[in-house]
Enzyme design. Structure first.
Site, PDB file in Angstrom:
ATOM      1  N   HIS A   1       0.598  -1.422  -0.207  1.00 44.05           N
ATOM      2  CA  HIS A   1       0.184   0.136  -0.087  1.00 44.05           C
ATOM      3  C   HIS A   1       0.805   1.700   0.383  1.00 44.05           C
ATOM      4  O   HIS A   1      -0.147   2.325   0.260  1.00 44.05           O
ATOM      5  CB  HIS A   1      -0.616   0.187   1.274  1.00 44.05           C
ATOM      6  CG  HIS A   1      -2.209  -0.663   0.827  1.00 44.05           C
ATOM      7  ND1 HIS A   1      -3.310  -0.919   0.464  1.00 44.05           N
ATOM      8  CD2 HIS A   1      -1.817  -2.030   1.343  1.00 44.05           C
ATOM      9  CE1 HIS A   1      -3.976  -1.475   0.690  1.00 44.05           C
ATOM     10  NE2 HIS A   1      -3.259  -2.577   1.139  1.00 44.05           N
TER      11      HIS A   1
ATOM     12  N   LYS B   1      -8.143  14.346   4.189  1.00 48.14           N
ATOM     13  CA  LYS B   1      -6.987  12.863   4.614  1.00 48.14           C
ATOM     14  C   LYS B   1      -6.575  12.913   5.758  1.00 48.14           C
ATOM     15  O   LYS B   1      -6.267  13.944   6.365  1.00 48.14           O
ATOM     16  CB  LYS B   1      -6.273  12.771   3.158  1.00 48.14           C
ATOM     17  CG  LYS B   1      -5.762  14.291   2.367  1.00 48.14           C
ATOM     18  CD  LYS B   1      -4.876  13.867   1.411  1.00 48.14           C
ATOM     19  CE  LYS B   1      -5.821  14.092   0.681  1.00 48.14           C
ATOM     20  NZ  LYS B   1      -5.806  13.341  -0.409  1.00 48.14           N
ATOM     21  N   ARG B   2      -5.743  11.692   6.184  1.00 49.36           N
ATOM     22  CA  ARG B   2      -4.620  12.094   6.938  1.00 49.36           C
ATOM     23  C   ARG B   2      -3.349  12.932   6.629  1.00 49.36           C
ATOM     24  O   ARG B   2      -3.290  13.895   5.340  1.00 49.36           O
ATOM     25  CB  ARG B   2      -3.958  10.581   7.077  1.00 49.36           C
ATOM     26  CG  ARG B   2      -4.643   9.970   7.800  1.00 49.36           C
ATOM     27  CD  ARG B   2      -4.796  10.183   9.577  1.00 49.36           C
ATOM     28  NE  ARG B   2      -4.342  10.184   9.836  1.00 49.36           N
ATOM     29  CZ  ARG B   2      -3.421   9.294  10.831  1.00 49.36           C
ATOM     30  NH1 ARG B   2      -4.881   8.604  10.743  1.00 49.36           N
ATOM     31  NH2 ARG B   2      -2.326   9.249  11.928  1.00 49.36           N
TER      32      ARG B   2
ATOM     33  N   LYS C   1       1.414  14.624   1.371  1.00 44.92           N
ATOM     34  CA  LYS C   1      -0.038  15.036   0.539  1.00 44.92           C
ATOM     35  C   LYS C   1      -0.919  16.362   0.467  1.00 44.92           C
ATOM     36  O   LYS C   1      -1.292  16.922   0.328  1.00 44.92           O
ATOM     37  CB  LYS C   1      -0.996  14.354   1.612  1.00 44.92           C
ATOM     38  CG  LYS C   1      -1.448  12.883   1.721  1.00 44.92           C
ATOM     39  CD  LYS C   1      -1.740  12.039   2.453  1.00 44.92           C
ATOM     40  CE  LYS C   1      -1.993  10.505   3.297  1.00 44.92           C
ATOM     41  NZ  LYS C   1      -2.933  10.078   1.844  1.00 44.92           N
TER      42      LYS C   1
ATOM     43  N   THR D   1      -8.640   7.084  -1.764  1.00 45.62           N
ATOM     44  CA  THR D   1      -9.407   6.314  -2.134  1.00 45.62           C
ATOM     45  C   THR D   1     -10.809   7.604  -1.603  1.00 45.62           C
ATOM     46  O   THR D   1     -12.115   7.727  -2.220  1.00 45.62           O
ATOM     47  CB  THR D   1      -9.899   5.403  -1.183  1.00 45.62           C
ATOM     48  OG1 THR D   1      -9.362   5.170   0.206  1.00 45.62           O
ATOM     49  CG2 THR D   1      -9.140   4.243  -1.730  1.00 45.62           C
TER      50      THR D   1
ATOM     51  N   LYS E   1     -14.469   8.615  -3.543  1.00 50.43           N
ATOM     52  CA  LYS E   1     -15.863   9.778  -2.568  1.00 50.43           C
ATOM     53  C   LYS E   1     -16.620  10.830  -3.125  1.00 50.43           C
ATOM     54  O   LYS E   1     -17.385  11.087  -3.821  1.00 50.43           O
ATOM     55  CB  LYS E   1     -15.442   9.142  -1.473  1.00 50.43           C
ATOM     56  CG  LYS E   1     -15.119   7.370  -1.556  1.00 50.43           C
ATOM     57  CD  LYS E   1     -14.276   7.647   0.810  1.00 50.43           C
ATOM     58  CE  LYS E   1     -13.674   6.214   0.494  1.00 50.43           C
ATOM     59  NZ  LYS E   1     -13.151   6.257   1.817  1.00 50.43           N
TER      60      LYS E   1
END
Ligand code: NBG
Length: 817
Positions: A358, A546-547, A552, A654, A658
């Site tokens: 992952h 998100k985290r 990110k 993911t 969404k």
């Protein structure tokens, strides 16, 4: 398949009855929390038969089972989802309404089952939903953490972690199954006896142990009567300390066993994409894996004789390297308890275990010091050592004398046990989670293994369940879709393609915009209630949830907001469409840079939201405690989906899916599944910017990126960065954000300044954001793109992903009810 029948009258009666027997109250007297429990038990009543029938049908059909082994299952709330999957949401809501109860209020009483950090754990939850909906026999295997993911409070702009005591009021859906208790052993040493044929038989002695006690949670398929099981293990001391210790004089040992049991399932490690190397974490891993593997073997042996055919009925899917001890544990059980030879056990184990990777983030790679590993799991270590010894012989045959190959590929090397290498060498399948990610694994990170075992590598692009993230989360849009194309999309998301013909229809465009507006009003209410901030639902909702992680790049987002604010201040009359920037993110408790980024977002929010001179044209909101349940509100209300990771770093993502499913437009880099999103929807209906993965990798290998040059050349960038260190956003402490500043420019503190290419992508991001706003201003054009995004999101159902796992890896047959 037999559709379950929801009995509305029975349901009402059982809610009334449950309130009475559980609380000695009638409906009017009970509080909402009590009503929640009563309703949940009434729903469970309607699940039980399906649960029993499913197991019976699996056994009668002698079906192969997949065990999805995962440290994390980020399930969120169960009640609404279970009612949805019973296909009874409207009836149940009506029934409760007749009792004077609002289903929505009752749902809000349920704590999230937050047994996971982020995408990896939520993926596991979506997979369970899809497995049940497609009717495949599956168990989720995990840990019943006493405390799940911490609750996040924002105090003075800082994240504060609060324990999540999610089981405080009990969990009505779980079932304790003490009859399946398993003993799990730690420490001690191994001994062996040699039999008449010269074979050694190993035993672990002088160990400490705990009992693993399973709790089962039902996982409902949508409208098909199938109920699979998520089995999470609790720890109990083997012997009650008070009874045994004094008689045996073994006081110390008894206390230790009790402490071991208490500590082992106490808390989920709140790290996402990061490995902390804690001994307790390895204990957790072996604890739930040993129990799950023991039970899988025991279950198989109840109905079968030949253990050599185990892999024909069982597959273990290892969700990242966390469950990799399943490999040596299965070897141990096969050899030490079922008398198989090494070769036999190796063959069965290899055909049973498959591994999903992952991440390529180096800091997430699990490596355990030999000393720790062999002390905690002596027999398991011995087995890994032997796997390694045999693999090194193969390596030597293929690449004689090649030390470099050994350095990169050995399972045990340089004092450490490398779990990814163990998983790749031992299992039959290695998959990445988006096409780009798998290509990077094959060509870069795992290139040597790919050369050695090309047949093991495959891609399974992630997906999400539309039952939760559209049908439950966005009922207005779900109804609109069903009105136009029927309801088949609920179990076949590719049907959404039929919506394409409505993209140019003016009335449909208006309807979709109206639905989005209503969902924005709903989120605005939530924000007002939880943050006390007024946001205008007519502004653009530009969202990054998100985290919190450097890769990110929430920092890129907030720096750009600071830049926009500067522009507006410099020129108050400029044409500026109102925007609401929404963030939601938890940072790992020990991750300083991530926590400082949260503080920065909140500090910037404070200044901007309270600056009357800009007339509320910019609002910045940090939503406290981002979790599955509020995520459902957020996706439905978003216009812009921020997917701005440094290209190559996000394995899939993911959340991106969404957002798309709910009609938001992606603003992103060509990273992870964004690549496939753009491929589906077309470049003109998403906004892509920034460095490509190969460019990033090239800079990483060859260098040549100097952020200071950008700082020197770009006055806007310079101004924003100086505001990090001149007190603009933190007058009380001008050094507050110096570490963020340094991370971008200073080569002394980190080995490389701006590791995540924030300044490099800054301009491209500014431009992309402006273009999007221009698209938005043309309402019809935006609605068109929004409808096309929904229509093209069919690929991203976890139903599609699961079917690919079944076809290529698991080879399951469907249960017949
Ligand atoms: C995460 C990735 C995401 C991906 C999820 C699910 C880890 C180790 N990895 O990009 O960062 O979507 O896994 O595959 O948490």
């Amino acid at each position: 398949m037999a559709a379950p029948v929801f009995d509305k009258e029975l349901f009402k009666r059982s809610v009334i009855y449950n309130v009475k027997t559980l609380y000695r109250k009638n409906i009017e007297e009970a509080n909402t929390q009590q009503i929640f429990n009563a309703v949940a038990y009434a729903v469970k009543d309607q699940i039980i038969d399906g649960w029993m029938n499913t197991q019976k049908a699996q056994e009668e059909g002698d079906l192969k089972i997949v065990y999805y082994m995962s440290m994390e299952f980020l399930m969120g709330r169960a009640l609404g989802n279970n009612i949805i999957n019973l296909k009874a949401y409207k009836e149940a809501a009506d029934a409760l309404d007749e009792l004077g109860i609002s289903l929505e209020d009752v749902e809000d009483e349920e704590p999230d089952a937050a047994l996971g950090n982020g995408g990896l754990g939520r993926l596991a939850a979506c997979f369970l939903d899809s497995l049940a909906t497609l009717g495949y026999p599956a168990y989720g295997c995990g840990i019943r953490y006493r405390y799940g993911m911490f609750k996040q409070k924002i105090v003075d702009g800082y994240q504060v972690e609060v324990p999540d005591n999610w089981l405080e009021n009990g969990n009505p859906f779980e079932l304790r199954r003490p009859e399946y208790t398993k003993e799990v052993k730690f420490g001690g040493y191994t001994t062996f006896e040699t039999d008449a044929f010269g074979r050694n038989h190993y035993k672990q002695e002088g160990y400490q142990s705990v009992n693993a006690v399973p709790y089962d949670l039902p996982v409902l398929g949508y409208g098909n009567g199938v109920v699979n099981t998520l089995r999470i293990w609790d720890a109990q001391p083997v012997e009650c300390f008070k009874l045994s210790s004094f008689d045996k004089g073994d006081y110390q040992k008894a206390v230790e066993q009790e402490n071991l049991a208490r500590n082992i399932v106490e808390v989920l490690y709140p790290n996402d994409n990061h490995y902390a190397g804690k001994e307790l974490r390895l204990k957790q891993q072996y604890f739930f894996i040993s129990a799950s593997v023991q039970e899988a073997v025991a279950k198989y042996m109840r109905d079968h004789k030949d253990i050599l055919k185990f892999h024909e009925k069982v597959c273990f899917q290892l969700n990242d390297t966390h469950p990799t001890v399943a490999i040596p544990e299965l070897m141990r059980i096969l050899m030490d308890e079922h008398n198989l030879t090494w070769e036999e056990a190796w063959e069965v184990t290899g055909k049973t275990c498959a591994y999903t990777n992952h991440t390529i983030m180096a800091e997430a790679l699990e490596k355990w010091p030999i000393e720790l590993f062999s002390r905690l799991l002596p027999r398991i270590y011995q087995i890994i050592d032997e796997i390694n010894r045999r693999f090194l012989i193969e390596l030597e045959e293929r690449y004689p004398g090649d030390k470099e190959k050994v350095r990169k590929m050995a399972i045990i090397y340089d004092g450490q046990v490398r779990m990814a290498n163990l998983a790749i060498v031992s299992g039959f399948s290695v998959n990445g989670v988006a096409r780009l990610h798998t290509e990077i694994l094959k060509n870069q990170e795992l290139h040597d293994f790919y050369e050695f075992f090309p047949e093991k590598f495959n891609n399974k692009t992630n997906g999400i369940t539309q039952r939760r993230f559209l049908l439950h989360a966005n009922p207005l849009l779900a109804d609109w879709i069903t009105d136009h194309i029927g309801s088949e999309w609920i179990t076949d998301l590719s049907q959404l393609g039929k919506l394409k013909i409505y993209a140019d229809d003016e009335r449909c465009q208006q309807e979709v915009l109206n639905i989005k507006y209503k969902n924005k009003v709903r989120l605005a209410k939530y924000i007002k209630a939880h943050n006390g901030i007024d946001v205008d639902p007519r502004s653009i909702f530009d969202v990054q949830v998100k985290r919190l992680h450097e890769y990110k790049r929430q920092l890129l987002n907030i720096l750009n907001i600071m830049y926009q604010y500067n522009k507006l201040k410099e020129n108050p009359s400029m044409d500026y469409y109102p925007r609401t920037f929404i963030f939601g993110a938890k940072a790992a408790a020990g991750y300083h840079t991530a926590k400082q980024t949260i503080k920065l977002i909140n500090s910037v929010a404070d200044v901007i939201n309270n600056d009357a001179s800009i007339n509320g044209k910019i609002k910045v909101v940090f939503i406290e405690d981002y979790k599955v349940s509020n995520a459902e509100l957020i996706f439905a209300a978003s216009d812009i989906s921020e997917q701005i990771s440094t290209a190559s770093k996000e394995a899939s993502g993911t959340g991106n899916m969404k957002f798309m499913l709910n009609g938001a437009i992606t603003l992103g880099t060509l990273d992870g599944a964004n690549v496939e999103i753009v491929e589906e929807v077309g470049e003109e209906n998403a906004m892509i910017f920034g460095l490509k993965a190969n460019e990033v990798i090239d800079y990483e290998i060859h260098g040549g990126y100097i952020p200071m040059e950008i700082f020197n050349q770009d006055a806007d960038v310079r101004k924003v960065l100086m505001q990090l260190i001149n007190g603009t956003y933190c007058p009380g402490n001008i050094d507050e954000f110096r570490s963020l500043y340094n991370s971008l420019l200073n080569t002394q503190e980190t080995d490389r300044a701006d590791r995540y290419f924030i300044l490099k992508d800054f301009r491209a991001y500014c431009d992309a954001r402006e273009t999007l706003v221009n698209w938005y201003k043309d309402g019809r054009e935006w609605a068109r793109k929004s409808i096309l995004n929904i229509a093209c999101s069919g690929k991203f159902s976890s139903d599609r992903t699961i079917q690919e796992y079944v076809n290529d890896i698991w080879h399951l047959r469907k249960v017949k009810l």
